[in-house]
Design an enzyme around this catalytic site. Structure first.
Site, PDB file in Angstrom:
ATOM      1  N   ASP A   1       0.812  -1.214   0.000  1.00  0.00           N
ATOM      2  CA  ASP A   1       0.000   0.000   0.000  1.00  0.00           C
ATOM      3  C   ASP A   1       0.847   1.268   0.000  1.00  0.00           C
ATOM      4  OD1 ASP A   1       0.879  -0.548   2.600  1.00  0.00           O
ATOM      5  OD2 ASP A   1      -1.110  -1.144   3.290  1.00  0.00           O
TER       6      ASP A   1
ATOM      7  N   HIS B   1      -7.512  -5.229   9.836  1.00  0.00           N
ATOM      8  CA  HIS B   1      -7.181  -4.978   8.428  1.00  0.00           C
ATOM      9  C   HIS B   1      -5.889  -5.680   8.017  1.00  0.00           C
ATOM     10  CE1 HIS B   1      -4.945  -0.913   9.417  1.00  0.00           C
ATOM     11  NE2 HIS B   1      -4.062  -1.880   9.312  1.00  0.00           N
TER      12      HIS B   1
ATOM     13  N   GLU C   1      -9.758  -2.275   5.075  1.00  0.00           N
ATOM     14  CA  GLU C   1     -10.419  -2.005   6.344  1.00  0.00           C
ATOM     15  C   GLU C   1     -11.654  -2.899   6.498  1.00  0.00           C
ATOM     16  OE1 GLU C   1      -8.700  -0.363   8.313  1.00  0.00           O
ATOM     17  OE2 GLU C   1      -8.458   1.753   7.856  1.00  0.00           O
TER      18      GLU C   1
ATOM     19  N   ASN D   1      -7.941  -3.395  14.037  1.00  0.00           N
ATOM     20  CA  ASN D   1      -9.319  -3.627  13.585  1.00  0.00           C
ATOM     21  C   ASN D   1      -9.402  -4.798  12.609  1.00  0.00           C
ATOM     22  OD1 ASN D   1      -8.211  -2.619  11.262  1.00  0.00           O
ATOM     23  ND2 ASN D   1      -9.500  -0.799  11.126  1.00  0.00           N
TER      24      ASN D   1
HETATM   25  C1  F6R Z   1       1.264  -1.618   6.086  1.00  0.00           C
HETATM   26  C2  F6R Z   1       0.098  -2.470   6.191  1.00  0.00           C
HETATM   27  C3  F6R Z   1      -0.749  -2.501   7.416  1.00  0.00           C
HETATM   28  C4  F6R Z   1       0.049  -2.777   8.689  1.00  0.00           C
HETATM   29  C5  F6R Z   1      -0.858  -2.759   9.913  1.00  0.00           C
HETATM   30  C6  F6R Z   1      -0.092  -2.969  11.201  1.00  0.00           C
HETATM   31  O1  F6R Z   1       1.883  -1.790   4.824  1.00  0.00           O
HETATM   32  O2  F6R Z   1      -0.198  -3.118   5.251  1.00  0.00           O
HETATM   33  O3  F6R Z   1      -1.742  -3.471   7.278  1.00  0.00           O
HETATM   34  O4  F6R Z   1       0.692  -4.017   8.588  1.00  0.00           O
HETATM   35  O5  F6R Z   1      -1.530  -1.542   9.975  1.00  0.00           O
HETATM   36  O6  F6R Z   1       0.718  -1.869  11.414  1.00  0.00           O
HETATM   37  P1  F6R Z   1       1.712  -1.820  12.684  1.00  0.00           P
HETATM   38  O7  F6R Z   1       2.734  -2.859  12.435  1.00  0.00           O
HETATM   39  O8  F6R Z   1       2.287  -0.429  12.622  1.00  0.00           O
HETATM   40  O9  F6R Z   1       0.883  -2.082  13.861  1.00  0.00           O
END
Ligand code: F6R
Length: 260
Positions: free
Chosen positions: A67, A138, A143, A136
Site C-alpha cells: 500500500d 485490516h 479495512e 481492527n
Molecule cells: C502496512 C500495512 C498494514 C500494517 C498494519 C499494522 O503496509 O499493510 O496493514 O501491517 O496496519 O501496522 P503496525 O505494524 O504499525 O501495527
C-alpha cells in the site's frame, strides 16, 4: 493456517526472517510482497543484518508493497516509498528497478491501482506475501467490510487506522484519509502468506483472524481460505487464542512440526 507462537517479539521476528530467507535462498528471483508499519521495523533490521553478516542476497528478487498513501510524494518522509528505502532497500542489494509500490502521488489513483494490479500479474504473481495486521483486523489497508474479492484500489482509512498511524504525522488532520492498497483477493492470490503480529494490542484481532468467522468485518480472516498461510506471533499477540495449547502442541516454540 500454520500458527507459530514464539516466546517473545524478538524470537517471532527471527522466525519470520527465517521464512523469508528460506524462500529467497531456494528461489533467488522470488517475488516478495512487502508490508510497512511498526511491526516490520525489527524484521527489516534482521534481514539487513543477515545480508551484511551472512550474505543473504536480494539481488534477483522483485518486490511489491501492499500500500501507499494517496497524496504523498515518494520523497515525503511519511510515505511508504520513503519508509521502504530507509529501512530496507538501501540496506540490502535489491535492484531498485525491481522494487514497486503503488503510486500515491497521482491525479488518477484509480488508473494507478489498475496498473499496479497488472504489474503484479505481469511479474508472475507474488511468491511470498508479508503481512501485518491492524487492531481492527485490516490487512494491507483493507479495512473492515472490504470485499473479500477486492483487487488493488483506493480505500478510505478508518479513523482508528488514522489514529494508529498519526504518530508518524504532525497531527490527526495531516494523517492521510486515502490510500491505494492491494485487495484481499490480490493477497489471497499469493503463493504463500506470512503474517507477523507482536504485542498485546493485536491479540483480539489475531483471535478473530484465526478462530473467528470468515467475514469482511475482519478482512484478515480471509487468510482462513489460503492453503499456505503462516501466522507468526509472540506470546502477547497469541494471548486471546482459544486453541493456544493445540498450536503449541503442533509447533512447539514455533518450530516446524514433524510433518512440515
Ligand atoms: C502496512 C500495512 C498494514 C500494517 C498494519 C499494522 O503496509 O499493510 O496493514 O501491517 O496496519 O501496522 P503496525 O505494524 O504499525 O501495527
Amino acid at each position: 493456517m500454520k500458527v507459530l507462537i514464539l516466546p517473545d517479539a524478538q524470537a517471532a521476528v527471527a522466525r519470520a526472517a527465517d521464512i523469508i530467507a528460506d524462500i529467497v535462498t531456494k528461489k533467488p528471483d522470488a517475488v516478495l510482497g512487502l508490508a510497512t508499519g511498526g511491526t516490520m521495523l525489527p524484521l527489516y533490521d534482521v534481514l539487513a543484518q543477515r545480508h551484511r553478516d551472512s550474505g543473504l542476497s536480494f539481488a534477483q528478487t522483485a518486490s511489491f508493497n501492499l500500500d501507499e498513501y494517496i497524496g504523498l510524494a515518494p520523497e515525503h518522509p511519511c510515505s511508504y516509498h520513503y519508509y521502504m528505502e530507509d529501512v530496507f532497500f538501501r540496506r540490502v542489494d535489491i535492484d531498485p528497478s525491481r522494487t514497486h509500490l503503488p503510486k500515491g502521488n497521482t491525479d488518477d489513483p484509480h488508473a494507478a491501482s489498475e496498473a499496479y494490479e497488472a504489474l503484479i500479474e505481469e511479474a508472475g504473481g507474488i511468491d511470498l506475501q508479508l503481512l501485518g495486521i491492524g487492531q481492527n483486523g485490516h490487512i494491507g489497508f483493507n479495512e473492515p467490510t472490504a470485499s473479500l474479492g477486492s483487487r488493488t484500489r483506493v480505500k478510505t482509512l478508518t479513523d482508528s487506522t488514522r489514529r494508529a498511524n498519526q504518530t508518524y504525522f504532525a497531527s490527526f488532520d495531516e494523517t492521510p484519509r486515502y490510500a491505494i492498497t492491494t485487495g484481499v483477493a490480490t493477497i489471497l492470490d499469493s503463493r504463500k502468506c506470512l503474517l507477523l503480529a507482536t504485542g498485546a494490542a493485536k491479540a483480539e484481532a489475531v483471535a478473530k483472524m484465526i478462530e473467528g468467522p470468515l467475514s469482511a468485518a475482519c478482512p484478515a480472516s480471509a487468510l482462513q481460505l489460503h492453503a499456505r498461510a503462516t501466522i507468526v506471533l509472540d506470546r502477547d499477540a497469541a494471548n486471546a487464542l482459544a486453541l493456544m495449547d493445540y498450536y503449541e502442541t503442533v509447533h512447539p516454540e514455533g518450530q516446524p512440526s514433524a510433518f512440515d
